[in-house]
Motif scaffolding. Sequence first.
Motif, PDB file in Angstrom:
ATOM      1  N   LEU A  51       0.825  -1.207   0.000  1.00  8.07           N
ATOM      2  CA  LEU A  51       0.000   0.000   0.000  1.00  8.07           C
ATOM      3  C   LEU A  51       0.861   1.261   0.000  1.00  8.07           C
ATOM      4  O   LEU A  51       0.594   2.206  -0.743  1.00  8.07           O
ATOM      5  N   ILE A  55       1.043   4.416  -3.061  1.00  3.36           N
ATOM      6  CA  ILE A  55       0.842   5.863  -3.014  1.00  3.36           C
ATOM      7  C   ILE A  55       2.135   6.618  -3.259  1.00  3.36           C
ATOM      8  O   ILE A  55       2.148   7.659  -3.905  1.00  3.36           O
ATOM      9  N   LEU A  98      -2.672   9.776   2.949  1.00  9.03           N
ATOM     10  CA  LEU A  98      -3.475   8.586   3.213  1.00  9.03           C
ATOM     11  C   LEU A  98      -4.643   8.907   4.143  1.00  9.03           C
ATOM     12  O   LEU A  98      -5.784   8.502   3.901  1.00  9.03           O
ATOM     13  N   SER A 114      -7.473   6.286  -5.441  1.00 11.58           N
ATOM     14  CA  SER A 114      -6.775   6.549  -4.183  1.00 11.58           C
ATOM     15  C   SER A 114      -6.514   5.234  -3.460  1.00 11.58           C
ATOM     16  O   SER A 114      -7.140   4.211  -3.731  1.00 11.58           O
ATOM     17  N   ALA A 115      -5.567   5.271  -2.515  1.00 11.51           N
ATOM     18  CA  ALA A 115      -5.210   4.041  -1.794  1.00 11.51           C
ATOM     19  C   ALA A 115      -6.405   3.480  -1.036  1.00 11.51           C
ATOM     20  O   ALA A 115      -6.603   2.254  -0.996  1.00 11.51           O
ATOM     21  N   ASN A 116      -7.217   4.357  -0.450  1.00  9.69           N
ATOM     22  CA  ASN A 116      -8.368   3.864   0.306  1.00  9.69           C
ATOM     23  C   ASN A 116      -9.417   3.238  -0.620  1.00  9.69           C
ATOM     24  O   ASN A 116     -10.138   2.318  -0.214  1.00  9.69           O
ATOM     25  N   ASN A 121     -10.400   1.729   3.752  1.00 12.54           N
ATOM     26  CA  ASN A 121     -10.097   2.797   4.710  1.00 12.54           C
ATOM     27  C   ASN A 121      -9.224   2.320   5.867  1.00 12.54           C
ATOM     28  O   ASN A 121      -8.295   3.020   6.294  1.00 12.54           O
ATOM     29  N   SER A 124      -5.607   1.944   4.873  1.00  3.75           N
ATOM     30  CA  SER A 124      -4.999   3.241   4.577  1.00  3.75           C
ATOM     31  C   SER A 124      -4.626   4.000   5.845  1.00  3.75           C
ATOM     32  O   SER A 124      -3.545   4.581   5.957  1.00  3.75           O
TER      33      SER A 124
END
Length: 340
Positions: A51, A55, A98, A114-116, A121, A124
């Motif tokens: 993860l 990002i 994040l 986005s990472a989430n 969530n 992240s």
Amino acid sequence: MAVVTNLDTKRRKSGDDPLDALAALVADELKAVNDVIISRMHSPVELIPQLAGYIVAGGGKRLRPILTLAAAQLCGYKGDRQKPLAACVEFIHTATLLHDDVVDESDLRRGRASANAVFGNKASVLVGDFLFARAFQVMVEDGSLDVLRILSNASAVISEGEVLQLTTTNDTETSEEAYLEVIRAKTAELFAAACRIGAVVAERPHAEEEALRAYGLNLGIAFQLVDDVLDYSAVQARLGKTIGDDFREGKITLPVVLAFRRGDEEERTFWRRTMEEMDQQEGDLERAIEIMNRHNALRDSVERARHYGAVARDSLGLFASSPVKRALLDVIDFVVNRDF
């Protein structure tokens, strides 16, 4: 859709990017910083490097760590301490991204998921915590209490800024002063710390340390002001996000503050409906931009950014002329005069 007009700025030729020019001056050191980032993201917990790498690999141009490297070079530093500390600055920045995307429920970050949105969530938030912890490990390894004080204080202030922004979201009565307090904490504080530690590792006089802090702080404020304008004016391909994200999230940025203050009661009712009650309908974003342009809210927000850019420029006055100083000055113009 209405957009901000070109504000008498000179168009740069393709590839003529002051940030690229500054990065070129610290290219070897920046490569070392990237190596540190990769190595310190390692963890036996597979999801963490996966993860974090997602990002970091999708990040921007490493502006904040570049500022650390450039500040150290401006101060004549010949050692290596600035390299892991620049990576530390990037870890802090990445951790805040994040967390921001989770809070804002963002699906895009610089034009991709986005990472989430990809990892969820919970992952992240926890990996953001991991990156904060890594940053503090690097600070301790450096061994300087001054560095630890500056960067740990910046981390605390950034968190305060995030919480403060929650209190202004959806509040159309937010003042310009309150808005500026948010962006000073949320964005500019890390710019200031990134620049300041360049003087600290070089053991330069307090005046030079404060000058670089002031440069970073005012550059950071200008950066965020323009970013908030671009949310109502740029295309997704340039920004990496859809137009009007701030509007849809009910974020009270300076263009909204100025438009609300200058508008008539009918326009203020519009802002209350769309930003406070979050009752947004088709065409509301276009109307918001039209109202902003009618009251010069976007143009005047950019003028505020130019003011802070001028203060940043003055802050470098005590340093002798050099290629890195000229590049740092050019970065101010790059930040303020991004295409509208």
